[in-house]
Each structure stands twice: as C-alpha cells, then as structure tokens.
Motif scaffolding. Structure first.
Motif, PDB file in Angstrom:
ATOM      1  N   TRP A 159     -16.639 -24.716  -8.663  1.00  0.00           N
ATOM      2  CA  TRP A 159     -16.033 -26.018  -8.367  1.00  0.00           C
ATOM      3  C   TRP A 159     -14.586 -25.822  -7.925  1.00  0.00           C
ATOM      4  CZ3 TRP A 159     -16.085 -24.410 -13.531  1.00  0.00           C
ATOM      5  CH2 TRP A 159     -14.903 -24.561 -14.264  1.00  0.00           C
ATOM      6  N   PHE A 160     -14.065 -26.823  -7.205  1.00  0.00           N
ATOM      7  CA  PHE A 160     -12.665 -26.781  -6.796  1.00  0.00           C
ATOM      8  C   PHE A 160     -11.805 -27.186  -7.982  1.00  0.00           C
ATOM      9  CE2 PHE A 160     -14.360 -27.868  -2.444  1.00  0.00           C
ATOM     10  CZ  PHE A 160     -14.006 -26.665  -1.866  1.00  0.00           C
ATOM     11  N   GLY A 161     -10.974 -26.278  -8.459  1.00  0.00           N
ATOM     12  CA  GLY A 161     -10.064 -26.620  -9.540  1.00  0.00           C
ATOM     13  C   GLY A 161      -8.907 -27.445  -9.012  1.00  0.00           C
ATOM     14  N   LYS A 162      -8.226 -28.117  -9.921  1.00  0.00           N
ATOM     15  CA  LYS A 162      -7.033 -28.859  -9.502  1.00  0.00           C
ATOM     16  C   LYS A 162      -5.968 -27.905  -8.982  1.00  0.00           C
ATOM     17  CE  LYS A 162      -8.013 -32.585 -12.718  1.00  0.00           C
ATOM     18  NZ  LYS A 162      -7.673 -33.194 -14.012  1.00  0.00           N
ATOM     19  N   ASN A 163      -6.060 -26.633  -9.365  1.00  0.00           N
ATOM     20  CA  ASN A 163      -5.113 -25.636  -8.844  1.00  0.00           C
ATOM     21  C   ASN A 163      -5.538 -25.131  -7.462  1.00  0.00           C
ATOM     22  OD1 ASN A 163      -7.209 -23.849  -9.317  1.00  0.00           O
ATOM     23  ND2 ASN A 163      -6.212 -22.749 -10.984  1.00  0.00           N
ATOM     24  N   ILE A 212       1.739 -28.156  -6.741  1.00  0.00           N
ATOM     25  CA  ILE A 212       0.420 -28.819  -6.710  1.00  0.00           C
ATOM     26  C   ILE A 212       0.701 -30.312  -6.666  1.00  0.00           C
ATOM     27  CG2 ILE A 212      -1.835 -29.029  -7.825  1.00  0.00           C
ATOM     28  CD1 ILE A 212      -1.248 -26.369  -9.264  1.00  0.00           C
ATOM     29  N   VAL A 213       0.668 -30.854  -5.453  1.00  0.00           N
ATOM     30  CA  VAL A 213       1.168 -32.217  -5.258  1.00  0.00           C
ATOM     31  C   VAL A 213       0.090 -33.269  -5.481  1.00  0.00           C
ATOM     32  CG1 VAL A 213       3.101 -31.558  -3.780  1.00  0.00           C
ATOM     33  CG2 VAL A 213       0.853 -31.943  -2.739  1.00  0.00           C
ATOM     34  N   ILE A 218      -2.076 -28.115  -2.321  1.00  0.00           N
ATOM     35  CA  ILE A 218      -0.856 -27.321  -2.481  1.00  0.00           C
ATOM     36  C   ILE A 218       0.116 -27.647  -1.344  1.00  0.00           C
ATOM     37  CG2 ILE A 218       0.062 -24.946  -2.572  1.00  0.00           C
ATOM     38  CD1 ILE A 218      -1.942 -25.482  -4.820  1.00  0.00           C
ATOM     39  N   ASP A 219       1.373 -27.865  -1.700  1.00  0.00           N
ATOM     40  CA  ASP A 219       2.420 -27.942  -0.682  1.00  0.00           C
ATOM     41  C   ASP A 219       2.933 -26.517  -0.491  1.00  0.00           C
ATOM     42  OD1 ASP A 219       4.688 -28.179   0.819  1.00  0.00           O
ATOM     43  OD2 ASP A 219       5.625 -29.749  -0.401  1.00  0.00           O
ATOM     44  N   ALA A 220       2.523 -25.893   0.612  1.00  0.00           N
ATOM     45  CA  ALA A 220       2.850 -24.473   0.816  1.00  0.00           C
ATOM     46  C   ALA A 220       4.361 -24.239   0.813  1.00  0.00           C
ATOM     47  CB  ALA A 220       2.231 -23.974   2.117  1.00  0.00           C
ATOM     48  N   GLY A 221       5.130 -25.235   1.246  1.00  0.00           N
ATOM     49  CA  GLY A 221       6.586 -25.101   1.287  1.00  0.00           C
ATOM     50  C   GLY A 221       7.218 -24.979  -0.090  1.00  0.00           C
ATOM     51  N   ARG A 222       6.447 -25.209  -1.140  1.00  0.00           N
ATOM     52  CA  ARG A 222       6.938 -25.029  -2.509  1.00  0.00           C
ATOM     53  C   ARG A 222       6.191 -23.917  -3.239  1.00  0.00           C
ATOM     54  NH1 ARG A 222       9.675 -29.804  -3.958  1.00  0.00           N
ATOM     55  NH2 ARG A 222       9.771 -29.094  -6.099  1.00  0.00           N
ATOM     56  N   CYS A 223       5.097 -23.422  -2.647  1.00  0.00           N
ATOM     57  CA  CYS A 223       4.243 -22.463  -3.358  1.00  0.00           C
ATOM     58  C   CYS A 223       4.806 -21.044  -3.226  1.00  0.00           C
ATOM     59  CB  CYS A 223       2.816 -22.528  -2.804  1.00  0.00           C
ATOM     60  SG  CYS A 223       1.724 -21.327  -3.571  1.00  0.00           S
ATOM     61  N   LEU A 224       5.082 -20.419  -4.362  1.00  0.00           N
ATOM     62  CA  LEU A 224       5.697 -19.079  -4.345  1.00  0.00           C
ATOM     63  C   LEU A 224       4.808 -18.072  -3.616  1.00  0.00           C
ATOM     64  CD1 LEU A 224       7.066 -18.998  -8.013  1.00  0.00           C
ATOM     65  CD2 LEU A 224       8.341 -19.482  -5.895  1.00  0.00           C
ATOM     66  N   ALA A 225       3.483 -18.236  -3.741  1.00  0.00           N
ATOM     67  CA  ALA A 225       2.575 -17.281  -3.082  1.00  0.00           C
ATOM     68  C   ALA A 225       2.829 -17.274  -1.575  1.00  0.00           C
ATOM     69  CB  ALA A 225       1.127 -17.637  -3.387  1.00  0.00           C
TER      70      ALA A 225
END
Ligand code: B12
Ligand code: SF4
Ligand code: SF4
Length: 388
Positions: A159-163, A212-213, A218-225
């Motif tokens: 399943w798609f997690g909230k993460n 995780i907006v 995911i807002d990639a502009g905030r995601c450290l990965a």
C-alpha cells in the motif's frame, strides 16, 4: 516450456511460479503481476505535482509522464508487467570504516551497498526466460521510463504509505522495486493491497523539514533526499536539518511502525561476503580525496551529473553540523589538523559554491579564525555575514 502463442489464452500460474523462482534466486522476495494499462493516476499526479512546483526541478519520471506511465511505450504490445521487490535492509557491520579523527557521515540504507545491480540482474533473468519463448520482455528498475511504486501497487505488492513509500504487507518499506514489461499474457493479480496506515501520522510529524505536505505527497524542495542529490547551493534553511546525512534520508521510514516492527527488527540480512557495506563514511576522507577517488568510491550514488562537487558540498554540510547538533556526529577535534586542513582547503577553493559551504561549516564549528574578511564572489560575501 512456456506456451508460445501471442494470441492464445492466459499463460498458467505455473509460468508465473517459474518466473518467481528465477527472481527469488536473485533475492527478489516479493513478486506480482499487473496489467500493462496506462497508469492514469500516476500520470495525473505527476502533472499535478509538477504544475504545483512540488518536483523542484526533478527530471526522472517527471520529464515525460506520457512515457513513464505507459508500459506500452516501453514494450510495444505490452500486456502485463511482472513486478519484483528486493529487500535492502542489512545488519550494520561490526566495524566502522570511520577513523577516530574522522567525521562520520550517514548514508541512507538503500545506498549502503549496491542493491539496484542485483535487482536488475534478477529482473533481466526473468526477461530472458520470457524472451527464450519468443515474448518481448524488458526489465526496468529506478528508470525514468516507469513509475515503479504505482505498478507495484497495481500488482498487489503493498500500500502507499503516508510517507509516499510502498509498504509491503508484513514487511514494511525497505525494498527496492522494479519490473519486467512483456507482451506475454501472464495471469494478473487484480487486487491491490488495502491501506495499512490507519490513523498513524508519525512520518508526517517526524520529517525533519516538513516535506510531507499531504498524505503520500512530498514537496521535493523540502525533502533532504532530493536536496542532497540536487545540484547547486544547498538551501541555508535546511542545512542544520541535514544533520549527519550525506546521501539520502531514512527518517520517514525509521519512524514508521510497520517498517520498524516488521522490517528492522525481524529481517535485517547480511550482505554477501566481500560486498562492501557502508552505513557511514568519513566526510573528511571525501573532502581530502581527488575527483577520481571520490567517483571510484561513491560514484554509484545518484548525484547530479555524477559531479564530485555535490559529494563535497554535502560533506561540508555534515562537517559544519558535526559540532554536536542533535543527530550530528562530533569530530574528534574541531581544532584538529584534519578538520582545519579541510576547512582551509575549501575556503580557498576556486569553486565559489564550495567556498560558500566551507564558510558556513567554519562558522558552525566556531572556526571564524579561518575566515577571509571578504571574497570576490557576492554569494560568498553574503555567506560570511548571513545569520547562522
Ligand atoms: C523521483 C523519485 C524520488 C524523489 C521524489 C520522491 C517522491 N515521493 O515524490 C526523491 C529524490 C525525493 C526520492 C526520495 C526517495 N526515494 Co525515490 N524515487 C523517485 C523515482 C525516480 C520516481 C518517483 C515518481 O515517479 N514519483 C511520482 C509520484 C507521483 O509518485 P509517488 O510518489 O509514488 O506517488 C504515488 C502516491 O502518492 C499515490 N497516491 C495517490 N493518491 C494518494 C493518496 C494517499 C492518501 C496516498 C497515501 C497515496 C496516494 O499515487 C501516486 C502515483 O502513483 C522512483 C523510481 C521510479 N522510476 O519510479 C524512486 C523510488 C520511488 N524511490 C525509492 C526510494 C528507496 C527513495 C528513498 C527511500 C531513498 C532515501 N532513503 O533517501 C527516498 C524516500 C523519500 C519519500 N518519502 O518518498 C524507491 C521506493 C521504494 C518503495 N518501497 O517505495 C523507488 C521506487 C526506487 C526503486 N525503484 O526502488 N525519490
Ligand atoms: S526522506 Fe527525509 S526529508 Fe524526505 S520526506 Fe522522508 S523524512 Fe522528510
Ligand atoms: S509512519 Fe505511519 S502513517 Fe507513515 S507510512 Fe508508516 S504507518 Fe503510514
């Protein structure tokens, strides 16, 4: 022997069992089969997120959503997709590769060693088996041509997690995903797994940058990965949140109850003998290495253009954080010879982006004694006086 008629009835379950056994021999422990129809939900989401700026310039599957969401463009006449998941959770090695006078920089679990190579090998073994009987078959894993999570979800793997990760029933999310697109009419698993997150929201609350907006977004502009992969200046606002991470980020999975309970505690495997496993690397060693050495040791990390500048930029941020911030590693001696040498070298570097990050690192470590009064570059001058 597999049936060979393109127009014939569905191939039997025995065929899938044989393909599954081939995959299993390559460490691909979960498999499923999806139909090869266009992945409309993923297409709509990619375009919506791109239009909302949540991709922050990422290319990957965002570059050509029409292609990355259509298995039929990967293999003409595609009917089905055989999907595989390979676990990447490994036990931490007993001995550290970071010397006492080094600075420990954390590598995300999926990059402790190469997991995509064995995954692709296994998927190609499946593809070759299908090809041997005359079917078309092409393997994809972490490739811009295929949205891996969506096809794995369709194949019933999880399943798609909230993460945003795909969580496998009873095993969590520490799996890499890939697929074999084929015109073979394999029997399809039609039932995707149900939601397993319920009311939990630990990943959303635990993300160090609030990336995780919305559930699964995911807002990639905030995601450290992403920020650690992206070229250019690392946003100042998120440098402290990097902590000791040099490549990737596991926080939203490390706090995830099903992943920790089912994956980390139960199933951490050992890497095959002779395969190097690096949960931490020495940031100072990276800063001391030549370009060729950086690429030889860490070139398999996906960093923009495989350019060692971005490895070093990340290493400078970890160095800056190493004075004892929560989650940061402590250098043996911020005034020691190796730290001083690295700071001095990068403060004088001809690359102004690296000079900026060296200024930040020196200031974070209280080594203002090493800083120049000014610089020819406006960004470096701004860095010298910016609030920390
Ligand atoms: C771009 C990309 C990234 C980007 C952006 C990730 C993102 N979440 O958007 C960055 C660089 C940040 C990244 C980071 C990571 N990634 Co990445 N990444 C990719 C890549 C190349 C494309 C993903 C993509 O197309 N996204 C498009 C969006 C639209 O799809 P999506 O995020 O899956 O979203 C779906 C859900 O939101 C769902 N959905 C729709 N509505 C709703 C509603 C609800 C309530 C929910 C819950 C879901 C949901 O539908 C969407 C469409 O299918 C894939 C490889 C590939 N070719 O597919 C790997 C991939 C997704 N990454 C992977 C990994 C391992 C990671 C990291 C864990 C690495 C790390 N430790 O640093 C992190 C995890 C960060 C995170 N929380 O997602 C694995 C994931 C394995 C898994 N079990 O899920 C993949 C599949 C690579 C692989 N082949 O194994 N990644
Ligand atoms: S990978 Fe890290 S920064 Fe990105 S969403 Fe997960 S916890 Fe947040
Ligand atoms: S932390 Fe909770 S909400 Fe987030 S993915 Fe895991 S189970 Fe789902």
């Amino acid at each position: 022997m597999l049936p060979t008629s393109l127009d014939g009835p569905l191939l039997g379950d025995a065929v899938v069992d044989e393909l599954r056994a081939i995959a299993m021999a390559h460490g691909i422990t979960r498999t499923g089969v999806a139909s090869a129809e266009v992945m409309l939900r993923a297409r709509v989401e990619i375009v919506r997120r791109r239009d909302a700026g949540l991709h922050d310039g990422m290319q990957f599957t965002y570059k050509n959503p029409e292609r990355s969401t259509d298995p039929g463009q990967a293999v003409r006449g595609a009917r089905t997709v055989f999907v595989g998941a390979r676990p990447y959770l490994l036990a931490e090695p007993d001995t550290s590769t970071v010397p006492a006078d080094g600075v420990a920089a954390r590598v995300a679990r999926y990059a402790w060693t190469d997991h995509y190579g064995p995954l692709r090998e296994g998927l190609w073994a499946v593809a070759h088996r299908l090809r041997a009987d005359g079917w078309k078959a092409v393997a994809y894993a972490d490739d811009n041509s295929m949205v891996d999570r969506e096809i794995a979800h369709r194949a019933g793997l999880g399943w798609f997690g909230k993460n945003a990760n795909l969580l496998l029933d009873g095993a969590g999310s520490f799996f890499v995903l890939g697929s074999v697109v084929t015109d073979a009419p394999l029997p399809v698993v039609a039932e995707p797994a149900g939601d397993g997150c319920g009311t939990c929201r630990r990943c959303i609350d635990g993300c160090p940058t609030g990336a995780i907006v919305a559930d699964g977004v995911i807002d990639a502009g905030r995601c450290l990965a992403w920020l650690l992969q992206k070229p250019g200046m690392f946003p100042r606002a998120f440098r402290r949140a990097v902590g000791d991470r040099i490549y990737g980020c596991d926080e939203c999975q490390d706090v995830c109850p099903p992943t920790v309970r089912l994956g980390v505690k139960r199933a951490a495997g050992e890497a095959p003998a002779g395969v190097p496993v690096e949960p931490f690397i020495d940031a100072l060693a990276m800063l001391e290495a030549t370009d060729d050495e950086v690429l030889a040791r860490w070139g398999r990390w996906y960093l923009s253009d495989r350019d060692p500048r971005w490895h070093r930029r990340n290493a400078l941020i970890v160095l800056g954080n190493s004075g004892g911030l929560p989650g940061g590693a402590r250098p043996s001696d911020a005034d020691g010879a190796r730290v001083t040498g690295a700071l001095a070298r990068y403060l004088a570097h001809d690359d102004s982006v690296l000079r900026c990050h060296a200024v930040w690192a020196a200031r974070m470590l209280g080594r203002d004694d090493l800083l120049p009064d000014t610089d020819v570059d406006a960004d470096v001058r701004a860095e010298l006086s910016a609030p920390l």
